[in-house]
Design a protein around this motif. Structure first.
Motif, PDB file in Angstrom:
ATOM      1  N   ALA A 156       7.119 -45.462   2.755  1.00 58.15           N
ATOM      2  CA  ALA A 156       6.930 -44.893   4.093  1.00 58.15           C
ATOM      3  C   ALA A 156       7.543 -43.503   4.128  1.00 58.15           C
ATOM      4  CB  ALA A 156       7.607 -45.775   5.138  1.00 58.15           C
ATOM      5  N   ASP A 157       6.731 -42.541   4.520  1.00 57.16           N
ATOM      6  CA  ASP A 157       7.200 -41.156   4.685  1.00 57.16           C
ATOM      7  C   ASP A 157       7.395 -40.980   6.182  1.00 57.16           C
ATOM      8  OD1 ASP A 157       7.308 -38.316   4.918  1.00 57.16           O
ATOM      9  OD2 ASP A 157       5.113 -38.209   4.926  1.00 57.16           O
ATOM     10  N   ILE A 158       8.616 -40.721   6.583  1.00 64.03           N
ATOM     11  CA  ILE A 158       8.824 -40.590   8.026  1.00 64.03           C
ATOM     12  C   ILE A 158       9.100 -39.121   8.385  1.00 64.03           C
ATOM     13  CG2 ILE A 158       9.653 -42.985   8.217  1.00 64.03           C
ATOM     14  CD1 ILE A 158      12.473 -41.750   8.731  1.00 64.03           C
ATOM     15  N   PRO A 159       8.977 -38.795   9.644  1.00 58.27           N
ATOM     16  CA  PRO A 159       9.257 -37.425  10.051  1.00 58.27           C
ATOM     17  C   PRO A 159      10.700 -37.030   9.722  1.00 58.27           C
ATOM     18  CG  PRO A 159       8.061 -38.584  11.758  1.00 58.27           C
ATOM     19  CD  PRO A 159       8.482 -39.611  10.750  1.00 58.27           C
ATOM     20  N   GLY A 160      10.909 -35.744   9.582  1.00 63.00           N
ATOM     21  CA  GLY A 160      12.242 -35.248   9.246  1.00 63.00           C
ATOM     22  C   GLY A 160      13.278 -35.620  10.292  1.00 63.00           C
ATOM     23  N   LEU A 161      14.510 -35.812   9.810  1.00 57.40           N
ATOM     24  CA  LEU A 161      15.601 -36.181  10.719  1.00 57.40           C
ATOM     25  C   LEU A 161      16.494 -34.964  10.920  1.00 57.40           C
ATOM     26  CD1 LEU A 161      16.464 -39.567   9.013  1.00 57.40           C
ATOM     27  CD2 LEU A 161      15.196 -39.250  11.153  1.00 57.40           C
ATOM     28  N   ILE A 162      17.085 -34.877  12.103  1.00 55.48           N
ATOM     29  CA  ILE A 162      18.006 -33.777  12.376  1.00 55.48           C
ATOM     30  C   ILE A 162      19.261 -34.316  13.020  1.00 55.48           C
ATOM     31  CG2 ILE A 162      16.287 -31.935  12.635  1.00 55.48           C
ATOM     32  CD1 ILE A 162      16.360 -32.493  15.657  1.00 55.48           C
ATOM     33  N   GLU A 163      20.237 -33.457  13.171  1.00 52.44           N
ATOM     34  CA  GLU A 163      21.471 -33.883  13.805  1.00 52.44           C
ATOM     35  C   GLU A 163      21.153 -34.432  15.199  1.00 52.44           C
ATOM     36  OE1 GLU A 163      24.485 -30.968  13.264  1.00 52.44           O
ATOM     37  OE2 GLU A 163      25.855 -32.058  14.600  1.00 52.44           O
ATOM     38  N   GLY A 164      21.745 -35.573  15.528  1.00 49.71           N
ATOM     39  CA  GLY A 164      21.482 -36.189  16.828  1.00 49.71           C
ATOM     40  C   GLY A 164      20.299 -37.151  16.797  1.00 49.71           C
ATOM     41  N   ALA A 165      19.708 -37.336  15.609  1.00 50.95           N
ATOM     42  CA  ALA A 165      18.528 -38.208  15.484  1.00 50.95           C
ATOM     43  C   ALA A 165      18.807 -39.615  16.024  1.00 50.95           C
ATOM     44  CB  ALA A 165      18.089 -38.296  14.022  1.00 50.95           C
ATOM     45  N   HIS A 166      19.998 -40.126  15.739  1.00 54.73           N
ATOM     46  CA  HIS A 166      20.298 -41.500  16.151  1.00 54.73           C
ATOM     47  C   HIS A 166      20.267 -41.659  17.666  1.00 54.73           C
ATOM     48  CE1 HIS A 166      24.300 -39.794  16.831  1.00 54.73           C
ATOM     49  NE2 HIS A 166      24.538 -40.842  17.594  1.00 54.73           N
ATOM     50  N   LYS A 167      20.501 -40.548  18.374  1.00 49.83           N
ATOM     51  CA  LYS A 167      20.464 -40.612  19.845  1.00 49.83           C
ATOM     52  C   LYS A 167      19.097 -40.218  20.376  1.00 49.83           C
ATOM     53  CE  LYS A 167      23.784 -37.703  20.458  1.00 49.83           C
ATOM     54  NZ  LYS A 167      24.928 -36.849  20.767  1.00 49.83           N
ATOM     55  N   GLY A 168      18.183 -39.969  19.467  1.00 48.83           N
ATOM     56  CA  GLY A 168      16.826 -39.650  19.915  1.00 48.83           C
ATOM     57  C   GLY A 168      16.431 -38.205  19.750  1.00 48.83           C
ATOM     58  N   ALA A 169      17.335 -37.370  19.178  1.00 46.85           N
ATOM     59  CA  ALA A 169      16.940 -35.969  18.971  1.00 46.85           C
ATOM     60  C   ALA A 169      15.758 -35.934  18.013  1.00 46.85           C
ATOM     61  CB  ALA A 169      18.103 -35.154  18.405  1.00 46.85           C
ATOM     62  N   GLY A 170      14.728 -35.176  18.366  1.00 46.27           N
ATOM     63  CA  GLY A 170      13.521 -35.084  17.534  1.00 46.27           C
ATOM     64  C   GLY A 170      12.855 -36.431  17.345  1.00 46.27           C
ATOM     65  N   LEU A 171      13.035 -37.326  18.320  1.00 45.91           N
ATOM     66  CA  LEU A 171      12.486 -38.691  18.246  1.00 45.91           C
ATOM     67  C   LEU A 171      13.039 -39.476  17.060  1.00 45.91           C
ATOM     68  CD1 LEU A 171       8.706 -38.308  19.198  1.00 45.91           C
ATOM     69  CD2 LEU A 171      10.605 -39.080  20.641  1.00 45.91           C
ATOM     70  N   GLY A 172      14.175 -39.014  16.546  1.00 49.05           N
ATOM     71  CA  GLY A 172      14.748 -39.605  15.341  1.00 49.05           C
ATOM     72  C   GLY A 172      14.943 -41.114  15.396  1.00 49.05           C
ATOM     73  N   ASP A 173      15.335 -41.623  16.578  1.00 50.75           N
ATOM     74  CA  ASP A 173      15.591 -43.072  16.640  1.00 50.75           C
ATOM     75  C   ASP A 173      14.303 -43.875  16.435  1.00 50.75           C
ATOM     76  OD1 ASP A 173      14.683 -42.078  19.069  1.00 50.75           O
ATOM     77  OD2 ASP A 173      15.763 -43.560  20.263  1.00 50.75           O
ATOM     78  N   GLU A 174      13.192 -43.331  16.949  1.00 49.76           N
ATOM     79  CA  GLU A 174      11.884 -43.977  16.735  1.00 49.76           C
ATOM     80  C   GLU A 174      11.581 -44.097  15.245  1.00 49.76           C
ATOM     81  OE1 GLU A 174       8.914 -44.804  18.542  1.00 49.76           O
ATOM     82  OE2 GLU A 174      10.498 -45.262  20.002  1.00 49.76           O
ATOM     83  N   PHE A 175      11.927 -43.033  14.519  1.00 46.42           N
ATOM     84  CA  PHE A 175      11.554 -42.983  13.108  1.00 46.42           C
ATOM     85  C   PHE A 175      12.498 -43.811  12.256  1.00 46.42           C
ATOM     86  CE2 PHE A 175      10.140 -38.606  14.583  1.00 46.42           C
ATOM     87  CZ  PHE A 175       8.965 -39.136  15.087  1.00 46.42           C
ATOM     88  N   LEU A 176      13.770 -43.799  12.659  1.00 44.28           N
ATOM     89  CA  LEU A 176      14.747 -44.580  11.898  1.00 44.28           C
ATOM     90  C   LEU A 176      14.398 -46.060  11.927  1.00 44.28           C
ATOM     91  CD1 LEU A 176      17.950 -42.639  12.920  1.00 44.28           C
ATOM     92  CD2 LEU A 176      17.208 -43.067  10.580  1.00 44.28           C
TER      93      LEU A 176
END
Ligand SMILES: Nc1nc2c(ncn2[C@@H]2O[C@H](COP(=O)(O)OP(=O)(O)OP(=O)(O)O)[C@@H](O)[C@H]2O)c(=O)[nH]1
Ligand SMILES: [Mg+2]
Length: 331
Positions: free
Chosen positions: A211-231
């Motif tokens: 699975a290739d997921i979108p890039g993660l950035i600082e704050g991803a776990h809290k939803g920055a850049g939709l990071g939590d969705e991807f995690l």
């Protein structure tokens, strides 16, 4: 979620016919009926198998027909039963009967046999039909017909390997280099907006899913850049590849690595317990080797394996793949 699907035909065996037969022995002028029963037809079962990953094999074999029961014979001999047929599918397969659009099985447990089409009962031989008023029955039962269906199989694929890293690290390029997936690749961050999956086929009919997921950035776990969705998509993977762009000189690879690890930890502590491989990317571009050393030293202290590649130039992919396979080889 990626859904792999297949359409197959299944049919259980007919029951064998009962026999019409009469005892014929010397000196016994009128022997009674001795026709044996027909054998039961074979049934069709679906069984979940841990080592399977895709429904690919159903592209080649689509018809599954169990053996019929053998007819009964004289001397009260029963026909033998037809052999049962087992269809092996990956865990996560949902089975529908096509016309009814009804879920008949959701295969989640390995090795559990789920009956899909029951074999027909064998017919009774004429020996069963003798009564006081009817001593010589000249009939026997036919075997019962088997059942037949078209089934639709759908696999809700759970990825085996997750690719993580900062935007632009080269995750989609690696997926495209290893599999036949064609994700969008572009020289700017956040090119990938939803996960892409690809299948790596091995030599022995085995395979794994990346699975290739979108890039993660600082704050991803809290939803920055939709990071939590991807995690969320990597929670169920068995192995993570953490990609770090060595050619990006705007910050140190070690810092970027730590940022992402930190986000994963904050999202869910046990993400860091998953096996991890660190992959330095874009080595066809000159990079700062001192900074690479810094990263290598840090992760070697954590016993994390390190590989470096150029997915664009197809360099270093073989050793990396070999290492990845080693996590999936059946022990
Ligand atoms: N020179 C070189 N360029 C690469 C390599 N791998 C990726 N790139 C380039 O780097 C850019 C980003 O690559 P992607 O694969 O889209 O990166 P990504 O990690 O999927 O990015 P996001 O989807 O935004 O998170 C693209 O312009 C790629 O062509 C490589 O090995 N060498
Ligand atoms: Mg991408």
């Amino acid at each position: 979620m990626f859904v792999d699907s297949a359409r197959i035909f299944v049919k259980s065996g007919h029951g064998g016919a009962g026999a019409v037969s009469f005892r014929r022995e010397k000196y016994v002028p009128k022997g009674g009926p001795d026709g044996g029963d027909g054998g039961r037809g074979g049934s069709v079962y679906i069984v979940g198998k841990q080592s399977l990953r895709t429904l690919l094999s159903f592209r080649y074999k689509k018809r599954f027909i169990a053996e019929s029961g053998k007819p009964g014979e004289g001397s009260l001999k029963s026909g033998s039963a037809g052999k049962d047929l087992f269809i092996y599918v990956p865990l996560g397969t949902v089975v529908y009967i096509e016309d009814q659009d009804k879920v008949v099985a959701d295969i989640t447990d390995p090795n559990k046999k789920i009956l899909i089409a029951k074999g027909g009962r064998g017919g009774k031989g004429n020996a069963h039909f003798k009564t006081s008023t009817h001593q010589t029955p000249r009939f026997a039962q036919k075997g019962e017909n088997g059942e037949e269906f078209f089934l639709r199989l759908e696999l809700k694929l759970l990825a085996d390997v997750g690719l993580v890293g900062m935007p632009n690290a080269g995750k989609s390029t690696l997926l495209a280099a290893l599999t036949s997936a064609k994700p969008k690749i572009a020289p700017y961050p956040f090119t990938t907006l939803s996960p892409n999956l690809g299948v790596v086929e091995g030599k022995k009919h085995n395979s794994f899913v990346i699975a290739d997921i979108p890039g993660l950035i600082e704050g991803a776990h809290k939803g920055a850049g939709l990071g939590d969705e991807f995690l969320k998509h990597i929670e169920r993977t068995r192995l993570l590849l953490h990609l770090v762009d060595l050619s990006d000189e705007t910050s140190s690879p070690l810092m970027r690595f730590k940022t992402i690890q930190n986000e994963m930890e904050m999202y869910q502590k046990n993400l860091l317990e998953k096996p991890l491989i660190v992959v330095g990317t874009k080595i066809d571009i000159p990079y700062n080797e001192e900074r690479e050393e810094e990263l290598k030293e840090y992760i070697s202290n954590l016993n994390i394996p390190y590989f470096k590649i150029s997915a664009a130039a197809h360099r270093g992919l073989k050793p990396l793949l070999k290492k990845v396979w080693s996590y999936f080889e059946e022990k």
